[in-house]
Design a protein around this motif. Structure first.
Motif, PDB file in Angstrom:
ATOM      1  N   ARG A 124       0.357   2.900  -5.221  1.00  0.00           N
ATOM      2  CA  ARG A 124       1.193   3.106  -4.033  1.00  0.00           C
ATOM      3  C   ARG A 124       2.637   3.479  -4.383  1.00  0.00           C
ATOM      4  NH1 ARG A 124       0.527  -2.625  -3.987  1.00  0.00           N
ATOM      5  NH2 ARG A 124       2.464  -3.732  -4.501  1.00  0.00           N
TER       6      ARG A 124
ATOM      7  N   GLN B 127      -4.647   3.761  -0.697  1.00  0.00           N
ATOM      8  CA  GLN B 127      -3.610   2.871  -1.207  1.00  0.00           C
ATOM      9  C   GLN B 127      -2.208   3.392  -0.902  1.00  0.00           C
ATOM     10  OE1 GLN B 127      -4.016   0.918  -4.889  1.00  0.00           O
ATOM     11  NE2 GLN B 127      -6.202   0.602  -4.668  1.00  0.00           N
ATOM     12  N   ARG B 128      -2.163   4.476  -0.107  1.00  0.00           N
ATOM     13  CA  ARG B 128      -0.893   5.032   0.391  1.00  0.00           C
ATOM     14  C   ARG B 128       0.068   5.356  -0.750  1.00  0.00           C
ATOM     15  NH1 ARG B 128      -3.984   3.735   4.316  1.00  0.00           N
ATOM     16  NH2 ARG B 128      -3.250   3.631   6.473  1.00  0.00           N
ATOM     17  N   CYS B 129      -0.411   6.125  -1.730  1.00  0.00           N
ATOM     18  CA  CYS B 129       0.471   6.486  -2.837  1.00  0.00           C
ATOM     19  C   CYS B 129       1.682   7.259  -2.310  1.00  0.00           C
ATOM     20  CB  CYS B 129      -0.274   7.293  -3.893  1.00  0.00           C
ATOM     21  SG  CYS B 129      -0.775   8.941  -3.405  1.00  0.00           S
TER      22      CYS B 129
ATOM     23  N   ALA C 247      -5.222   7.902  -1.479  1.00  0.00           N
ATOM     24  CA  ALA C 247      -4.835   7.985  -0.072  1.00  0.00           C
ATOM     25  C   ALA C 247      -4.917   6.623   0.614  1.00  0.00           C
ATOM     26  CB  ALA C 247      -5.732   8.988   0.654  1.00  0.00           C
TER      27      ALA C 247
ATOM     28  N   ARG D 233       4.036  14.357   2.049  1.00  0.00           N
ATOM     29  CA  ARG D 233       3.465  13.430   1.073  1.00  0.00           C
ATOM     30  C   ARG D 233       2.077  13.833   0.592  1.00  0.00           C
ATOM     31  NH1 ARG D 233       2.910   8.114   3.530  1.00  0.00           N
ATOM     32  NH2 ARG D 233       2.531   7.426   1.393  1.00  0.00           N
TER      33      ARG D 233
ATOM     34  N   ASP E  58       2.999   7.758   8.655  1.00  0.00           N
ATOM     35  CA  ASP E  58       3.597   6.425   8.743  1.00  0.00           C
ATOM     36  C   ASP E  58       4.810   6.513   9.657  1.00  0.00           C
ATOM     37  OD1 ASP E  58       4.841   3.975   8.417  1.00  0.00           O
ATOM     38  OD2 ASP E  58       4.492   3.891   6.252  1.00  0.00           O
TER      39      ASP E  58
ATOM     40  N   PHE F  71      -4.032   9.292   6.362  1.00  0.00           N
ATOM     41  CA  PHE F  71      -3.567   8.185   5.520  1.00  0.00           C
ATOM     42  C   PHE F  71      -2.078   8.307   5.188  1.00  0.00           C
ATOM     43  CE2 PHE F  71      -8.131   8.375   4.480  1.00  0.00           C
ATOM     44  CZ  PHE F  71      -8.484   7.055   4.687  1.00  0.00           C
ATOM     45  N   PHE F  72      -1.507   9.481   5.389  1.00  0.00           N
ATOM     46  CA  PHE F  72      -0.121   9.709   4.981  1.00  0.00           C
ATOM     47  C   PHE F  72       0.842   9.788   6.159  1.00  0.00           C
ATOM     48  CE2 PHE F  72      -2.664  10.978   1.414  1.00  0.00           C
ATOM     49  CZ  PHE F  72      -1.946  10.496   0.331  1.00  0.00           C
TER      50      PHE F  72
END
Length: 310
Positions: free
Chosen positions: A142, A166-168, A164, A204, A194, A191-192
């Motif tokens: 992350r 783990q929200r890298c 994705a 991202r 936020d 997933f990206f």
């Protein structure tokens, strides 16, 4: 013990493959081909360390044989199986329940044969990779900007979803097919997003074909470069990344479990480098946990792999 068994061995009632063995076979890795698999060495070490009287064997099965092999393993009382190329998608279709990563990728590498006759499926490649990154580089996914080479195929797909999920910090998907890259990017974009960050998904998450100017820029800016391509399997394979793009600030993780051009060039540039043995250990340990509900002896597994590797 034979290097590997086949469907014919499972069907042979007159010459059962446990004949002459003091410990029964209860776990297996299935693939095509399969003789090269390192899983038996490390899983047998885990079984022995845990005091579990069972053998872990290889079975080579062509795609059209896979379903019958799984049926016979269940009939013979096997505990479970690992699944490798080219059967991971077929394994997923046989499962009555699966984990989130298996559902997302349509790919299973661990089967658990339940007492009620059902089959549960798991993908331990992704979480095994995450554990390996933490172990090798003392950092979590992350917190990293990741460039993932070979995103759309095999283990690369599981790694893409893991990064994705783990929200890298940033993920750049790289591969040969523009169509497949864009499709995967669309599937991962949610997933990206936020609402607490100024950046959107487009800031991202990116997808670039190999060896384009945008690919080169993304690799240079990345914290972690991951090789999930087949390059490196053969000694004559070139590095998937031009050496000029590598520098001392990079973390480099290669799924190949032996030294190759990519790793050697990255080390020469001062990067921190790891091969795929740590991921192999951790995905195998997670499979073991699914089969028995206990953590295996990781050090015993790693030692067996290193001896096999040497």
């Amino acid at each position: 013990m034979k290097p590997y068994y086949t469907l014919a061995d499972l069907l042979d009632e007159e010459h059962p493959f446990d004949a002459g063995e003091t410990v029964p076979a209860r776990l297996v890795v299935i693939g095509f081909p399969i003789a090269h698999s390192k899983s038996p060495a490390m899983q047998q070490a885990a079984l022995d360390a845990a005091g579990i009287r069972a053998r872990y064997i290889r079975i080579q099965a062509a795609p059209e044989e896979f379903g019958e092999v799984v049926r016979l393993l269940r009939k013979r009382g096997f505990t479970g199986a690992n699944v490798t190329v080219p059967h991971k998608q077929a394994a997923c279709s046989l499962c009555s329940d699966t984990d989130a990563l298996s559902r997302a990728t349509g790919s299973v590498n661990t089967l658990v044969f339940q007492q009620d006759g059902s089959v549960s499926g798991f993908n331990t490649d992704g979480p095994g990779f995450a554990r390996a990154i933490r172990e090798e580089f003392s950092v979590d996914l992350r917190d990293l900007k990741v460039a993932l080479l070979g995103s759309c195929g095999g283990a690369g797909l599981a790694l893409a979803y893991t990064c994705a999920m783990q929200r890298c910090e940033r993920l750049t998907l790289a591969g040969r097919s523009e169509e497949k890259l864009q499709e995967l990017k669309n599937r991962l974009s949610s997933f990206f997003i936020d609402e607490h960050r100024l950046e959107g998904a487009s800031d991202r998450l990116a997808a670039h074909q190999n060896n384009t100017p945008r690919f080169n820029a993304a690799v240079e800016e990345a914290d972690l470069i991951v090789n999930a391509t087949s390059l490196g399997l053969k000694p004559t394979d070139p590095s998937p990344v031009p050496p000029a793009l590598l520098s001392a600030h990079h973390l480099v993780y290669d799924l190949q479990t032996h030294d190759d051009a990519f790793q050697m060039e990255a080390r020469f540039q001062g990067a921190r480098v790891s091969n795929g043995l740590s991921m192999l250990v951790h995905q195998g340990a997670l499979s073991f946990e699914r089969w028995f509900g206990i953590k295996p002896d990781i050090s015993a597994m790693r030692q067996a792999l290193e001896q096999k590797h040497d």
